[in-house]
Design an enzyme around this catalytic site. Structure first.
Site, PDB file in Angstrom:
ATOM      1  N   HIS A   1       0.832  -1.214   0.000  1.00 42.49           N
ATOM      2  CA  HIS A   1       0.000   0.000   0.000  1.00 42.49           C
ATOM      3  C   HIS A   1       0.865   1.263   0.000  1.00 42.49           C
ATOM      4  O   HIS A   1       1.324   1.725   1.048  1.00 42.49           O
ATOM      5  CB  HIS A   1      -0.893  -0.018   1.250  1.00 42.49           C
ATOM      6  CG  HIS A   1      -2.013   0.966   1.198  1.00 42.49           C
ATOM      7  ND1 HIS A   1      -3.244   0.715   1.766  1.00 42.49           N
ATOM      8  CD2 HIS A   1      -2.112   2.195   0.645  1.00 42.49           C
ATOM      9  CE1 HIS A   1      -4.035   1.760   1.579  1.00 42.49           C
ATOM     10  NE2 HIS A   1      -3.364   2.669   0.902  1.00 42.49           N
TER      11      HIS A   1
ATOM     12  N   ASP B   1      -8.747   2.612  -3.375  1.00 42.11           N
ATOM     13  CA  ASP B   1      -8.234   3.074  -2.086  1.00 42.11           C
ATOM     14  C   ASP B   1      -8.336   4.584  -1.919  1.00 42.11           C
ATOM     15  O   ASP B   1      -8.073   5.341  -2.842  1.00 42.11           O
ATOM     16  CB  ASP B   1      -6.787   2.656  -1.875  1.00 42.11           C
ATOM     17  CG  ASP B   1      -6.312   3.122  -0.519  1.00 42.11           C
ATOM     18  OD1 ASP B   1      -6.857   2.632   0.479  1.00 42.11           O
ATOM     19  OD2 ASP B   1      -5.456   4.016  -0.464  1.00 42.11           O
TER      20      ASP B   1
ATOM     21  N   HIS C   1     -10.473  -0.485   0.673  1.00 37.28           N
ATOM     22  CA  HIS C   1     -10.477   0.503   1.752  1.00 37.28           C
ATOM     23  C   HIS C   1     -11.908   0.479   2.270  1.00 37.28           C
ATOM     24  O   HIS C   1     -12.832   0.870   1.556  1.00 37.28           O
ATOM     25  CB  HIS C   1     -10.112   1.858   1.135  1.00 37.28           C
ATOM     26  CG  HIS C   1     -10.346   3.059   1.988  1.00 37.28           C
ATOM     27  ND1 HIS C   1      -9.334   3.946   2.296  1.00 37.28           N
ATOM     28  CD2 HIS C   1     -11.460   3.563   2.579  1.00 37.28           C
ATOM     29  CE1 HIS C   1      -9.823   4.934   3.046  1.00 37.28           C
ATOM     30  NE2 HIS C   1     -11.123   4.716   3.224  1.00 37.28           N
TER      31      HIS C   1
ATOM     32  N   HIS D   1      -5.483  -1.520   5.642  1.00 31.70           N
ATOM     33  CA  HIS D   1      -5.434  -0.675   6.847  1.00 31.70           C
ATOM     34  C   HIS D   1      -6.565  -0.930   7.858  1.00 31.70           C
ATOM     35  O   HIS D   1      -7.304  -0.028   8.233  1.00 31.70           O
ATOM     36  CB  HIS D   1      -5.265   0.812   6.522  1.00 31.70           C
ATOM     37  CG  HIS D   1      -6.196   1.434   5.505  1.00 31.70           C
ATOM     38  ND1 HIS D   1      -7.542   1.237   5.503  1.00 31.70           N
ATOM     39  CD2 HIS D   1      -5.942   2.294   4.477  1.00 31.70           C
ATOM     40  CE1 HIS D   1      -8.090   1.942   4.526  1.00 31.70           C
ATOM     41  NE2 HIS D   1      -7.128   2.582   3.886  1.00 31.70           N
TER      42      HIS D   1
ATOM     43  N   ASP E   1       0.577   2.304   3.915  1.00 24.97           N
ATOM     44  CA  ASP E   1      -0.287   3.391   3.434  1.00 24.97           C
ATOM     45  C   ASP E   1       0.532   4.692   3.329  1.00 24.97           C
ATOM     46  O   ASP E   1       0.061   5.760   3.720  1.00 24.97           O
ATOM     47  CB  ASP E   1      -1.507   3.579   4.349  1.00 24.97           C
ATOM     48  CG  ASP E   1      -2.581   4.445   3.706  1.00 24.97           C
ATOM     49  OD1 ASP E   1      -2.397   4.889   2.558  1.00 24.97           O
ATOM     50  OD2 ASP E   1      -3.620   4.681   4.362  1.00 24.97           O
TER      51      ASP E   1
ATOM     52  N   GLY F   1      -3.417  11.435   5.938  1.00 25.92           N
ATOM     53  CA  GLY F   1      -2.347  10.550   5.462  1.00 25.92           C
ATOM     54  C   GLY F   1      -1.004  10.825   6.106  1.00 25.92           C
ATOM     55  O   GLY F   1      -0.713  11.953   6.509  1.00 25.92           O
TER      56      GLY F   1
END
Ligand code: DOR
Length: 436
Positions: free
Chosen positions: A66, A158, A185, A237, A309, A328
């Site tokens: 990811h 995602d 996601h 995640h 991620d 993020g």
């Protein structure tokens, strides 16, 4: 891949503590690499070109399923060059690029051009995820067969959940027939109306929260549909104890795997009290009971592996109040050290399980790397488990600096990364003492 041709034809790595739980390796050994592959693992190996790494650990290179390298479109935040340099600095030898770019990777032409650019510009192996839906809109499915033919490795929307279960079900059926895994996601946008976890810290800070059910309800739907359609589904995640338990329930009922992130394993929603938009992420940081639940699930193998991620953002998108900040965190460069410091040194997760979760298991998922096996690719990470360092903007190789660990002291550091026999990251330079 750039520079691969720079790999010496043969290299002997001497005196490494070789740890690869997938191949039952755990002890000091020498490893011979030849023509990009592992040729021999043993004792007393010698060669024309040698790397003496006495005191360092040698793991199969980490694999990150990811990553957001922001290419095409936001190369000011990350490019294939900088993203792959950051991955290499974190010991990653393979990654999956997410398609929520500008434009979205939803057409064969875009996949084709990305695959070509990866070949030229990436230091590590990079697999392209195409979008599941055109424009990530959750309405019209992409041409998955054509996307696969042009080099897409998997499909994902995602960054967004899929609003309609009916649409998602069709997407899984099509992905299955096209032979593509789906990375999901899981977020129900009708429930996820806030920007942090809906708990005590959200209430105290007066910041709108999203309940854990926003993730759990979407995860349950995805798992039920995976079981029914037979699609190969990867839930990414996972951040709540209940979602991890749901994954566990469906493990024998569906072709499903799941990951969690370094930040959900090491940080909690207590950081909401800082009021610093740096700490906004999707799914949000959760309370301790969820952090502990996902940690137990990772330790026990219910969650298969760690994925970072890695989500670079420009300073002007992060240095804002929570409600306005982009969600993020950077992930590649701190993943191993954060998890070694917080989980292994505290005795929660063993070092072999961490290596399994960062190398072997995601390597199996992508079907390449993740093991130190004679005949297999020479994709390796060299680590100093004793080095202590502080994460700072100056230590980061990424084009962005939105790491949630800025200013934190960590133990263990990546010293070198080898992809296809070539040293693509060498922090100590000459100190390696290559004897040629
Ligand atoms: O926090 C996040 N940022 N979560 C995601 O799923 C997407 C990512 C991004 O692209 O910035």
């Amino acid at each position: 891949m750039s520079g691969r041709n720079g790999a010496p034809e043969e290299l002997v790595i001497r005196h490494a503590h070789v740890l690869d739980p997938g191949n039952r390796l755990d002890g000091v050994a020498d490893v011979r690499l030849r023509e990009g592959r592992v040729a021999e693992v043993g004792e007393g190996l010698r060669g024309a070109c040698e790397l003496d790494v006495d005191g360092l650990h040698l793991f199969p290179g980490f694999v990150d399923v990811h990553a957001h390298w922001r290419t095409p479109g936001r190369e000011d935040e990350e490019s294939i060059e900088s993203g792959s340099a950051a991955a290499a600095a974190g010991g990653f030898t393979g990654i999956v690029m997410m398609p929520n770019t500008e434009p979205v990777v939803d057409r064969p032409l875009i996949v084709e051009s990305l695959v070509r650019r990866v070949e030229k510009e990436s230091r590590v192996r990079a697999y392209v995820s195409a979008a599941l839906h055109a424009g990530l809109k959750g309405e019209r499915l992409t041409e998955m067969r054509l996307l696969r033919e042009t080099g897409a490795f998997c499909v994902s929307d995602d960054g967004l959940g899929t609003a309609s279960a009916g649409v998602l079900r069709n997407g899984m059926l099509y992905a299955r027939s096209a032979g593509l895994p789906v990375i999901l996601h899981c977020e129900d946008h009708a429930l996820a109306t806030g920007v942090v976890h809906d708990g005590a810290y959200a209430a105290l800070a007066g910041i709108p929260g999203s309940p854990a059910s926003a993730e759990d309800a979407a995860t349950a739907t995805a798992l039920v549909l995976a079981a029914e359609t037979g699609a190969k589904v990867h839930i990414t995640h996972v951040s709540t104890a209940l979602s991890a338990a749901l994954v566990g329930f469906f493990k024998r009922r569906a072709d499903v795997s799941a990951d969690t992130t370094p930040h959900h394993l090491t940080l909690t929603d207590g950081l909401v009290a800082t009021l610093d938009g740096l700490f906004r992420v999707n799914p949000p940081l959760r309370p301790e009971k969820d952090r502990d639940g996902v940690t137990d699930a990772l330790r026990d193998g219910v969650l298969d592996f760690v994925a970072t991620d890695h989500a670079p953002h420009a300073p002007e998108e992060k240095e804002l109040p929570f409600e306005e900040a982009a969600p993020g965190f950077l992930g590649h460069e701190t993943a191993f050290a954060a998890l070694y410091t917080e989980l292994v040194l505290r005795g929660t997760v063993s070092l072999p399980r961490l290596v399994e979760a960062m190398s072997c298991s995601p390597g199996r998922w992508v079907g390449e790397g993740g093991g130190i096996l004679v005949g297999g690719p020479a994709d390796l990470a060299l680590i100093d488990l004793s080095e202590e360092w502080t994460v700072g903007r100056e230590t980061l190789v990424s084009r962005s600096s939105n790491s949630p660990y800025l200013g934190r002291g960590l133990t263990s550091r990546v010293v070198g990364t080898i992809v296809g026999g070539e040293l693509v990251y060498d922090r100590l330079g000459a100190k390696f003492g290559v004897r040629a």
